[in-house]
Enzyme design. Structure first.
Site, PDB file in Angstrom:
ATOM      1  N   ASP A  99      -8.647  -6.765  -4.171  1.00 15.76           N
ATOM      2  CA  ASP A  99      -8.294  -5.542  -3.435  1.00 15.76           C
ATOM      3  C   ASP A  99      -9.483  -4.585  -3.425  1.00 15.76           C
ATOM      4  O   ASP A  99      -9.986  -4.202  -4.490  1.00 15.76           O
ATOM      5  CB  ASP A  99      -7.068  -4.882  -4.084  1.00 15.76           C
ATOM      6  CG  ASP A  99      -6.415  -3.876  -3.164  1.00 15.76           C
ATOM      7  OD1 ASP A  99      -7.130  -3.036  -2.589  1.00 15.76           O
ATOM      8  OD2 ASP A  99      -5.178  -3.921  -3.025  1.00 15.76           O
TER       9      ASP A  99
ATOM     10  N   HIS B 111      -6.914  -6.168   0.220  1.00 10.36           N
ATOM     11  CA  HIS B 111      -5.790  -5.222   0.222  1.00 10.36           C
ATOM     12  C   HIS B 111      -4.652  -5.703   1.131  1.00 10.36           C
ATOM     13  O   HIS B 111      -4.806  -5.727   2.352  1.00 10.36           O
ATOM     14  CB  HIS B 111      -6.284  -3.850   0.666  1.00 10.36           C
ATOM     15  CG  HIS B 111      -5.283  -2.760   0.487  1.00 10.36           C
ATOM     16  ND1 HIS B 111      -4.708  -2.460  -0.730  1.00 10.36           N
ATOM     17  CD2 HIS B 111      -4.735  -1.902   1.374  1.00 10.36           C
ATOM     18  CE1 HIS B 111      -3.863  -1.457  -0.581  1.00 10.36           C
ATOM     19  NE2 HIS B 111      -3.854  -1.094   0.684  1.00 10.36           N
TER      20      HIS B 111
ATOM     21  N   SER C  53       0.855  -1.190   0.000  1.00 14.54           N
ATOM     22  CA  SER C  53       0.000   0.000   0.000  1.00 14.54           C
ATOM     23  C   SER C  53       0.894   1.246   0.000  1.00 14.54           C
ATOM     24  O   SER C  53       1.676   1.422  -0.932  1.00 14.54           O
ATOM     25  CB  SER C  53      -0.937  -0.045   1.210  1.00 14.54           C
ATOM     26  OG  SER C  53      -1.997   0.850   1.029  1.00 14.54           O
TER      27      SER C  53
END
Ligand SMILES: *[C@@H]1O[C@H](CO)[C@@H](O)[C@H](O)[C@H]1NC(C)=O
Ligand SMILES: *[C@@H]1O[C@H](CO)[C@@H](O)[C@H](O)[C@H]1NC(C)=O
Ligand SMILES: *[C@@H]1O[C@H](CO)[C@@H](O)[C@H](O)[C@H]1NC(C)=O
Ligand SMILES: *[C@@H]1O[C@H](CO)[C@@H](O)[C@H](O)[C@H]1NC(C)=O
Ligand SMILES: *[C@@H]1O[C@H](CO)[C@@H](O)[C@H](O)[C@H]1NC(C)=O
Ligand SMILES: *[C@@H]1O[C@H](CO)[C@@H](O)[C@H](O)[C@H]1NC(C)=O
Ligand SMILES: *[C@@H]1O[C@H](CO)[C@@H](O)[C@H](O)[C@H]1NC(C)=O
Length: 534
Positions: A401, A442, A187
């Site tokens: 995600d 994610h 991320s």
């Protein structure tokens, strides 16, 4: 008697070694080469099994099961500001490598959990930084009218910290600088990893990047845009979590079998051309069992090829298959604070900005401001990949995600491939490999196998099944850098309820893009051995 005696000697030597490290830690001083770039705040020794209880917004550790280490706390002067908190954790049983771990969201805290569970438990001397400010990962208000704080967060805090942390490691172990350096981040951590590759090619030998938030200007615009397609709550296009579950079941009805296995996972959701209109409410039908025209329109837009406005490509689509996490992800009653804070505090400098007014000129402004600031989208990575540096990147992304379209990863990979192929004779496979993960949300979690050593996974209770290069992305990277053996696939593990204590539910290979995961047609579909990459 003899085994007892040798056990005693081993114990004695171990204690002697620990005492020596304890003294080394207590006396630790920064090498003079650090100069005014770093200030030592504390060096604290934790014997093996000592209680480690440290907390920040980046990730806490509360454990009495860690190996012995020296905790070095620093303030880093980035040249812009002298406000970055950085820690370097130095295990007694050092494996001779340096690892830096990345942050999440707008950062704001040292990631203790990864220092512990990706770093020192594996013997790596490890570093993490708060990015130059203290905040929760969702809160961007620290950035208001503070360009130097944004620059620290964008790239200076990590880079300066890495340079100084390497000096700390060399001084502490007396090894000089001849060790290999690795990055592990997902991320924001993925953005930071790509930023290092693009801007500071000497910082790392191997960079592991997960679902990177590397195109901030477009990611934040897309995030607000997709939310506006469904919000406000209970409006004509609103889709509740229960309705998303209905949609998910219909996605599986239409597409689960396309990869040859009916198992609740789409090995490659790009093959799914989902038709939500099949669920349209018939006259008199109970509306909790079907979709209104507003809901169908929203889903068609969310799953359209990509989002563009005024002829400009903005971002990829959400993928069919990830529905169970969309309502708690980007598609809640209002945009996530993280997304709106970008425009409020980093682009428009207006804390009263009304997100429903997002428009193309604001996106253009964001592009203009962030091309050389927060965005890590430079496709030319020759400085990192080419000789003599010969750096390596492993990039992974979950197909489910819910926060960053997985296509963002494919998009950067293709942009980078194009630029590098036009400008070099190197093969992309020799320096950059991408691995999509079916059903993974994610960075970790979701219905698909999601434990393979990616950032945060071990700390979240989903460690790699085995500590080897076949199951652990960081060990695969180490093998690539140090032995020249590049990974073709990893075996990812899905634990029951995404909890290692509950046992293994399934394993599956993650294949190097663009090869695909193929079922052999007869084996146990919970076993990675029944699949191959082709
Ligand atoms: C940076 O901050 C630390 C801690 O506040 C301080 O001790 C140090 O002198 C400062 N360094 C510089 C160069 O200002
Ligand atoms: C850990 O630290 C926190 C905050 O300092 C404290 O409240 C808590 O009691 C500590 N936990 C243990 C097990 O010592
Ligand atoms: C808002 O502030 C940032 C720096 O913090 C600056 O780059 C940007 O241009 C400003 N935006 C406007 C609209 O003035
Ligand atoms: C509509 O369906 C929902 C969910 O299946 C159910 O809870 C509800 O009682 C139904 N309403 C009517 C009026 O049948
Ligand atoms: C776009 O949004 C900005 C910031 O909210 C606003 O100042 C501007 O008037 C808007 N432009 C258009 C064409 O709506
Ligand atoms: C973008 O397109 C819209 C709709 O066609 C138009 O009204 C607007 O002026 C365009 N914005 C810019 C900045 O070109
Ligand atoms: C994982 O499972 C163990 C044993 O079943 C349980 O004690 C623990 O609370 C679970 N952890 C999480 C995060 O649910």
């Amino acid at each position: 008697m003899i085994p007892l005696l040798s056990a005693f000697w081993i114990l004695l030597c171990a204690l002697g070694g620990a005492t020596a490290w304890q003294a080394e830690c207590a006396a630790f001083a920064l090498p003079s080469s650090v100069g005014s770039s770093g200030t030592l705040i504390a060096a604290t020794y934790y014997p093996a099994g000592a209680l480690v209880n440290v907390t920040s917004s980046g990730g806490a550790v509360l454990s009495s099961a860690l190996p012995a280490f020296c905790r070095v706390q620093l303030i880093i002067n980035t040249g812009s500001r002298n406000l970055t908190n950085t820690e370097v954790w130095l295990p007694d049983a050092w494996d001779g490598r340096f690892l830096a771990v990345g942050n999440g969201g707008w950062s704001g805290g040292v990631v203790y959990s990864d220092l512990a569970y990706s770093g020192i438990v594996n013997g790596h001397a490890s570093m993490s930084t708060d990015g130059g400010h203290s905040s929760s990962s969702l809160d961007g208000s620290w950035a208001l009218n503070d360009p130097p704080a944004i620059i620290d967060y964008a790239y200076l805090s990590v880079h300066t910290s890495v340079v100084i942390a390497k000096e700390v490691v060399g001084a502490y172990y007396g090894s000089g600088g001849g060790f290999k350096s690795y990055w592990l981040g997902c991320s924001t951590g993925g953005r930071q990893g790509l930023m290092s590759v693009q801007r500071y090619p000497d910082d790392f030998d191997g960079v592991v990047v997960g679902s990177p938030a590397n195109w901030i200007s477009h990611l934040q615009a897309w995030s607000v845009h997709v939310n506006l397609l469904v919000s406000p709550q209970n409006g004509p296009s609103w889709i509740s979590a229960a309705t998303w579950a209905l949609v998910h079941q219909e996605v599986l009805n239409q597409c689960d079998g396309l990869d040859g296995v009916v198992d609740g996972l789409l090995n490659d959701p790009r093959r799914c051309f989902f038709r939500p209109e099949v669920l349209a409410c018939r006259p008199g039908q109970n509306t909790s069992t079907c979709l209104s025209s507003g809901q169908i329109g929203a889903i068609q837009k969310l799953y359209a090829d990509y989002y563009e406005t005024n002829g400009t490509y903005i971002f990829g689509r959400l993928e069919p298959g990830g529905e169970l996490a969309y309502e708690t992800g980007l598609l809640g009653p209002a945009p996530v604070e993280l997304n709106t804070d970008y425009f409020k505090y980093m682009v428009l400098n207006d804390s009263n900005w009304d997100y429903t007014t997002l428009n193309y000129s604001t996106i253009q402004l964001a592009d203009l401001i962030d091309t050389y600031r927060l965005d890590a989208v430079n496709p030319d990575i020759r400085g990192f990949a080419a000789s003599p540096h010969n750096g390596k990147v492993i990039h992974y992304v979950g197909w489910a995600d819910q926060l960053i379209s997985p296509h963002n990863s494919l998009y950067y990979y293709e942009q980078m491939t194009t630029a590098m192929n036009l400008n070099t004779a190197m093969n992309v496979d020799d320096y950059y490999r991408l691995f999509p993960a079916p059903g993974m949300t994610h960075c970790s979690g979701g219905d698909g196998p999601n434990g393979f050593g990616g950032e945060g996974q071990s700390a979240a209770g989903q460690p790699p099944l085995l500590p080897d290069a076949e199951h652990d992305v960081l060990r695969a990277m180490i093998q690539w850098v140090e032995q020249g053996q590049a990974p073709e696939y990893f075996i990812a593990t899905k634990y029951v309820n995404n909890n290692v204590s509950a046992g293994v539910q399934m394993t599956r290979p993650l294949c190097k893009f663009p090869t695909e995961i193929v079922y052999n047609g007869y084996g146990d579909t919970n076993n990675a051995g029944s699949f191959y990459c082709a």
